[in-house]
Design an enzyme around this catalytic site. Structure first.
Site, short mmCIF file in Angstrom:
data_model
loop_
_atom_site.label_atom_id
_atom_site.label_comp_id
_atom_site.label_asym_id
_atom_site.label_seq_id
_atom_site.Cartn_x
_atom_site.Cartn_y
_atom_site.Cartn_z
N GLU A 178 83.15 63.38 107.58
CA GLU A 178 82.37 63.31 108.81
C GLU A 178 83.30 62.96 109.96
O GLU A 178 84.30 62.27 109.77
CB GLU A 178 81.29 62.22 108.65
CG GLU A 178 80.46 62.01 109.92
CD GLU A 178 79.20 61.18 109.70
OE1 GLU A 178 79.00 60.65 108.59
OE2 GLU A 178 78.41 61.07 110.66
N ASN A 231 75.41 61.43 110.43
CA ASN A 231 74.72 61.15 111.69
C ASN A 231 75.37 61.91 112.85
O ASN A 231 74.70 62.27 113.82
CB ASN A 231 74.75 59.65 111.96
CG ASN A 231 73.99 58.86 110.90
OD1 ASN A 231 73.13 59.40 110.22
ND2 ASN A 231 74.32 57.58 110.75
N ASN A 289 70.49 66.25 109.08
CA ASN A 289 70.91 65.07 108.29
C ASN A 289 69.94 63.92 108.50
O ASN A 289 69.59 63.60 109.65
CB ASN A 289 72.31 64.63 108.75
CG ASN A 289 72.77 63.36 108.05
OD1 ASN A 289 73.02 63.38 106.84
ND2 ASN A 289 72.84 62.26 108.78
N GLU A 290 69.49 63.33 107.41
CA GLU A 290 68.66 62.10 107.44
C GLU A 290 67.64 62.12 108.57
O GLU A 290 67.59 61.19 109.38
CB GLU A 290 69.56 60.86 107.52
CG GLU A 290 70.43 60.71 106.29
CD GLU A 290 71.16 59.37 106.18
OE1 GLU A 290 71.23 58.62 107.17
OE2 GLU A 290 71.67 59.09 105.07
N TYR A 348 73.26 54.44 98.96
CA TYR A 348 74.44 53.57 98.89
C TYR A 348 74.01 52.25 98.28
O TYR A 348 72.89 51.80 98.47
CB TYR A 348 74.99 53.31 100.30
CG TYR A 348 75.49 54.55 101.00
CD1 TYR A 348 76.76 55.04 100.76
CD2 TYR A 348 74.69 55.24 101.92
CE1 TYR A 348 77.24 56.19 101.40
CE2 TYR A 348 75.15 56.38 102.56
CZ TYR A 348 76.42 56.85 102.30
OH TYR A 348 76.88 57.97 102.94
N GLU A 379 75.00 62.34 99.61
CA GLU A 379 75.69 61.10 100.02
C GLU A 379 75.42 60.05 98.96
O GLU A 379 74.26 59.68 98.74
CB GLU A 379 75.19 60.60 101.38
CG GLU A 379 75.70 61.42 102.55
CD GLU A 379 75.37 60.80 103.91
OE1 GLU A 379 75.37 59.55 104.03
OE2 GLU A 379 75.10 61.58 104.84
N GLN A 403 82.53 58.75 101.51
CA GLN A 403 83.10 59.99 101.97
C GLN A 403 84.44 60.18 101.29
O GLN A 403 84.66 59.58 100.23
CB GLN A 403 83.20 59.95 103.49
CG GLN A 403 81.79 59.78 104.14
CD GLN A 403 81.79 59.95 105.65
OE1 GLN A 403 82.79 60.28 106.27
NE2 GLN A 403 80.64 59.70 106.27
O1 AHR Z 1 78.19 58.24 105.37
C1 AHR Z 1 77.93 57.40 106.45
C2 AHR Z 1 76.55 57.65 107.06
O2 AHR Z 1 75.57 57.27 106.16
C3 AHR Z 1 76.21 59.08 107.39
O3 AHR Z 1 76.66 59.48 108.64
C4 AHR Z 1 74.72 59.08 107.36
O4 AHR Z 1 74.19 60.32 106.99
C5 AHR Z 1 74.36 57.96 106.41
O5 AHR Z 1 73.43 57.10 106.94
#
Ligand code: AHR
Length: 497
Positions: free
Chosen positions: A26, A71, A171-172, A243, A291, A348
């Site tokens: 990103e 994001n 995205n999201e 995460y 992710e 990432q």
């Molecule tokens: O990977 C970091 C961020 O985590 C990304 O930009 C977003 O998609 C997620 O919230």
């Protein structure tokens, strides 16, 4: 402790799609600038690509890389990132509150991907832009020539199309932090219209709709159902993001997070299939876990970052040994769902919550590099339905959890059987047996182990090899009876040929 792995060569989960070992770059922090690209650095080539980073990315054997966000994509004007560098505008980047110089863009990323041998998973902006911009971007990337955007690409020096096959529709979009975030119905509609236009232009592409940005989102479930209800016919995959962190320093509970991931995947499969049933659908929507990782170490220090810098140190988690164990378990979880999870991206790849770190003077492997590399290099073939009989423990967040996570993969072509396993027990080794009489003639080729006495041990530029794999001689195969020992808190890869 004792455990048993039970497999049968006729009981198969499904073929491994190599794209589940994908990753993510990103425009965030030092992922691009100072990570994969740094003009003028002694380690960079004539295009400004960091050669040391490139070597480590190749070692990881990454099949596909998602780009350019995250994001970031919800404010991305792709036109800013192409053409002569001196004419590219610097912009305020609202997602991460930085200045984006656009000195690295779409075409540079395509060049870089070619060098690493990975495909591109491109995301379009459905936050502040819409279907027409997405279609124009696709025309720029994939159309042969003779139209405005394909000729623009040629004028920029890229005669051949980039031929990008996988496209993320935003995205999201369920998250309030996202520029232009939407309700499920709003997003489902725009995703459907965008995908329709894009597939009319290039029917060979596949599209990924945004699922929830995490299982704990208040709209989880409703979101998946409503989004797919709107765009079922136009999309091929639904995304998952998750995460984990060990904020309360409870390692057993932290290592149990893979159970949470497993529940999340099973839940999303049920939701996809519920929409399929309702629509009398013929096709199956597969999953793109685009992710996933551990992310929490850098949260506090990131609060100190002043806005409107260029490529600040952001989301630079320094991973310890216990993080590598959870990453191993998460990879096993993805593999155990190989029938439906077809794409996954460790988030990432470089510097930003990443297996690879760089400084101005070098690049090194974080602890999580190793399970990721082992899985992507050795995780080839067909996943066998892998039953585990092992002791369990009670975790604070995820209830009853097995001390042993494991999956077996059989590559019929090369006649290799690979066992990935994590022993989560913090005190005791586990003796494991497995009946392998069906695999006549196979022998133990090697047994790699990642372990460390200190769960918090890290790799740094000064001490890059504090946590690294070693070989074990604990695995035996005699008269079809396989036996081994997985040491307390360890990641293991056993290969039999
Ligand atoms: O990977 C970091 C961020 O985590 C990304 O930009 C977003 O998609 C997620 O919230």
């Amino acid at each position: 402790k004792k455990a048993k792995i039970i497999i049968d060569k006729y009981f198969l989960t499904g073929g491994v799609d190599q794209r589940i070992f994908g990753s993510f770059i990103e425009h965030l922090g030092r992922a691009v600038y100072g990570g994969i690209y740094q003009e003028g650095n002694v380690n960079s080539d004539e295009q400004g690509f960091r050669k040391d980073t490139l070597e480590l990315v190749k070692e990881l054997n990454v099949p596909i890389v998602r780009y350019p966000g995250g994001n970031f994509v919800s404010g991305f004007c792709w036109e800013d990132s192409v053409g002569p560098k001196e004419q590219r505008p610097a912009r305020t980047e609202l997602a991460w509150q930085v200045i984006e110089t656009n000195q690295f863009g779409l075409n540079e990323f395509a060049d870089w991907s070619r060098l690493t041998g990975s495909d591109i998973m491109m995301a379009v902006n459905l936050g502040t832009r819409g279907p027409a911009d997405a279609k124009n971007l696709l025309e720029y990337c994939n159309f042969e020539g003779g139209t405005y955007y394909s000729d623009l690409r040629k004028a920029h020096g890229y005669v051949k199309p980039h031929d990008i096959k996988v496209w993320c529709l935003g995205n999201e979009m369920d998250g309030k932090w996202q520029m232009g975030h939407k309700t499920a119905e709003e997003y489902g509609r725009i995703a459907s219209e965008t995908a329709r236009l894009m597939k009319w232009l290039d029917p060979s592409i596949e599209t990924v709709a945004c699922g929830s940005s995490g299982m704990m989102m208040p709209t989880f479930g409703e979101w998946e159902y409503q989004v797919l209800n709107e765009c079922y016919d136009e999309v091929d995959y639904l995304s998952l993001h998750q995460y984990y962190g060990n904020r309360s320093n409870d390692t057993s509970d932290f290592l149990a997070c893979s159970k949470g991931m497993d529940d999340f995947i099973s839940g999303v499969i049920s939701l996809c299939d519920a929409v399929k049933a309702k629509k009398h659908g013929k096709k199956e929507i597969n999953l793109s876990f685009d992710e996933w990782n551990v992310w929490y170490h850098s949260n506090e220090q990131d609060k100190q970052i002043k806005p409107w810098n260029k490529a600040p140190h952001q989301l630079e988690d320094v991973y310890n040994f216990e993080d590598a164990l959870l990453v191993g378990s998460m990879l096993i979880t993805l593999l155990r769902h190989a029938d439906r999870v077809k794409i996954a991206c460790m988030a990432q790849l470089v510097n930003v919550i990443a297996p690879i770190m760089t400084s101005d003077t070098g690049a090194w492997r974080q602890t999580i590099f190793y399970p990721y590399m082992h899985a992507s290099v050795y995780g080839k073939g067909t996943v066998l339905l892998t039953q585990i009989k092992a002791p369990v423990y009670e975790s604070r967040t995820y209830g009853t959890v097995s001390i042993l996570d494991s999956v077996c993969i059989w590559d019929q072509e090369s006649e290799t059987l690979t066992i990935f396993a994590v022993n989560k027990d913090l005190e005791e080794d586990v003796e494991v047996v497995c009946d392998l009489r069906q695999f006549e003639g196979y022998q133990v080729k090697d047994h790699l182990v990642l372990t460390h006495d200190d769960m918090k041990a890290v790799n740094t530029e000064a001490a890059p090899d504090t946590v690294k794999p070693t070989s074990s001689r604990a695995s035996r195969l005699e008269n079809g009876n396989f036996s081994t020992v997985f040491g307390r808190h360890s990641w293991n890869v056993v290969r039999l040929e």
